[in-house]
Design a protein around this motif. Sequence first.
Motif: not given
Length: 127
Positions: A31-33, A57-61, A101-114
């Motif tokens: 796990i990275d994210t 590091s955190t990101h929020y909607a 993987s780790s993601f940018t603040a934009t990419a982390i919002r993409d559910r397809a990457l999880f």
Amino acid sequence: QVQLEESGGGLVQAGGSLRLSCVASGRTFTIDTMGWFRQAPGKEREFVAGMRWTDSSTHYADSVKGRFTISRDRARNTVYLLMNSLKPDDTAVYYCAAAPSSFTATAIRDRALFNSWGQGTQVTVSS
């Protein structure tokens, strides 16, 4: 393979709080994210919050910023979502997700990457 199990959902009045938990098991070293997503009836699953496992590091909607807090207990392989000042619009099934993987603040919002998902926990906020 990573397994995720959420808990902590329930019924709460508007303005109240809930804390969701997600315990990871299996190949947790991959796990990275980790993230929280939610899906309301008739709507697409949307990003709520995310955390990079290595540096926390955190990101929020935008819709939850200032009200929700994602945190972790590394020793317990657990990620939390503390939800304050809940609104009826927060009503949804909340899902925990993990990615290798780790993601940018934009990419982390993409559910397809999880690639790992929990079964979801229902949160209902009454007005």
